[in-house]
Design an enzyme around this catalytic site. Sequence first.
Site, short mmCIF file in Angstrom:
data_model
loop_
_atom_site.label_atom_id
_atom_site.label_comp_id
_atom_site.label_asym_id
_atom_site.label_seq_id
_atom_site.Cartn_x
_atom_site.Cartn_y
_atom_site.Cartn_z
N GLY A 43 46.36 -10.13 -43.87
CA GLY A 43 45.14 -11.10 -44.17
C GLY A 43 45.61 -12.21 -43.99
CG HIS A 75 48.78 -14.37 -61.63
ND1 HIS A 75 48.69 -15.82 -61.74
CD2 HIS A 75 48.31 -14.20 -60.56
CE1 HIS A 75 48.37 -16.43 -60.55
NE2 HIS A 75 48.02 -15.29 -60.00
N1 APR Z 1 48.32 -1.29 -46.56
C1 APR Z 1 48.41 -2.13 -46.00
N2 APR Z 1 47.45 -3.11 -46.10
C2 APR Z 1 46.63 -3.02 -46.59
C3 APR Z 1 46.14 -1.57 -47.33
C4 APR Z 1 47.23 -0.67 -47.20
N3 APR Z 1 47.07 0.54 -48.20
N4 APR Z 1 45.13 -1.79 -48.01
C5 APR Z 1 44.44 -2.97 -47.65
N5 APR Z 1 45.27 -3.77 -46.79
C6 APR Z 1 45.17 -5.03 -46.25
C7 APR Z 1 43.65 -5.15 -45.91
O1 APR Z 1 43.33 -4.51 -44.70
C8 APR Z 1 43.83 -6.64 -45.51
O2 APR Z 1 44.05 -6.96 -44.43
O3 APR Z 1 45.34 -5.99 -46.98
C9 APR Z 1 45.10 -7.21 -46.34
C10 APR Z 1 44.55 -7.99 -47.68
O4 APR Z 1 44.16 -9.28 -47.03
P1 APR Z 1 42.85 -10.17 -47.31
O5 APR Z 1 41.92 -9.45 -47.66
O6 APR Z 1 42.73 -11.34 -46.36
O7 APR Z 1 43.44 -10.90 -48.93
P2 APR Z 1 44.30 -11.86 -49.24
O8 APR Z 1 43.74 -13.09 -49.46
O9 APR Z 1 45.57 -11.97 -48.20
O10 APR Z 1 44.98 -11.41 -50.64
C11 APR Z 1 45.52 -10.16 -50.82
O11 APR Z 1 46.59 -10.99 -52.76
O12 APR Z 1 46.46 -12.87 -54.10
C12 APR Z 1 45.92 -11.51 -54.10
O13 APR Z 1 44.18 -11.16 -55.11
C13 APR Z 1 44.71 -11.21 -53.80
O14 APR Z 1 45.09 -8.83 -54.25
C14 APR Z 1 44.72 -9.66 -53.14
C15 APR Z 1 45.95 -10.00 -52.28
#
Ligand code: APR
Length: 312
Positions: free
Chosen positions: A12, A178
């Site tokens: 993401g 955090h």
């Molecule tokens: N395995 C791999 N990837 C996964 C899984 C999984 N089981 N479940 C969800 N994802 C992926 C989602 O499909 C998505 O593409 O994790 C990605 C997260 O990306 P974003 O939604 O863009 O979130 P992001 O801003 O990158 O933050 C991710 O970091 O700072 C923390 O609070 C925030 O918990 C969040 C994480």
Amino acid sequence: MARKKIGLIGAGNIGGELARLCANKELGDVWLFDIAAKENFAKGKALDLEQNSSVLGYDAHIRGTSSWADLEGCDVVIITAGVPRKPGQSRDDLVAINLPIIRDVAANAKKYCPGAFAIVISNPLDAMVYEYKRVTGCPKGMVAGMAGVLDSARFQLFVAREAGVSIKDVRAMVLGGHGDDMVPVLSMTTINGVPASTFIAADKLQAIVDRTRKGGGEIVNLMGTSAYYAPASSAVAMAEAFLLDQKRLLPCAAYLDGEFGYHDLFIGVPAFVGAGGVERIVQIALTDSEKAMLAKSAASVQSVVDICKKTP
Ligand code: APR
């Protein structure tokens, strides 16, 4: 010698920026992993980043996948899998959604890349990193949470702007969980060794502490999702310290086994990061009020860990 292998779990917002930084710094070849439904998205992002290499001139390979087998033998995994915050949510509100996700990730990491140094970014951070260690059973130094570098970066920026000095000269450590109870250590906040209190009045410093504690939420309220540039840079600083054996002293969510008086808990503490992962925790002297703030922060982390422990 073959290039190092870096697995980014979650393709993401943070995952993409992590890939860009790792490649641009030539830290190793990168696999951008996401769930099956987002495999093409991960592949597309990876291809865009590989095409970027012709312009920027890096040789690292970046590939997208939803197959854990591709992550076999990773030296480092950085985990952002999960959902980010939306306005009005606290990090702790994410536990129900992100707990099964970190468990799934940890079970696969244990199977496919058990030797990797793991850096967890998913929130609620301190509980997610605890869960990663619990499920994988990895050595305590081979997993750390990324929060302190980011929280310290936010604190340092606000100090630099208030004092009107270069960001390069501001040193600070933000410890604890955090969350809103994190502990900016004022006694160790300096402009290249000169106490920040020489330049900034006490009430202004306190306002900076308050803004730092809510620093993530401020961005969530502005963007509708959580920050990604500074979080990615912070995690890459940790990965780089490991891959290049830099022995950097960084605030990390590290496993406490009696340090600072806490047991079986991950919270942010100063730690040396090198080829052995989190090699040593440094028990700096805290003032009584900093100790009290750390205790409050640790209690709040423990309450989320307890929820995880009770969740089958
Ligand atoms: N395995 C791999 N990837 C996964 C899984 C999984 N089981 N479940 C969800 N994802 C992926 C989602 O499909 C998505 O593409 O994790 C990605 C997260 O990306 P974003 O939604 O863009 O979130 P992001 O801003 O990158 O933050 C991710 O970091 O700072 C923390 O609070 C925030 O918990 C969040 C994480």
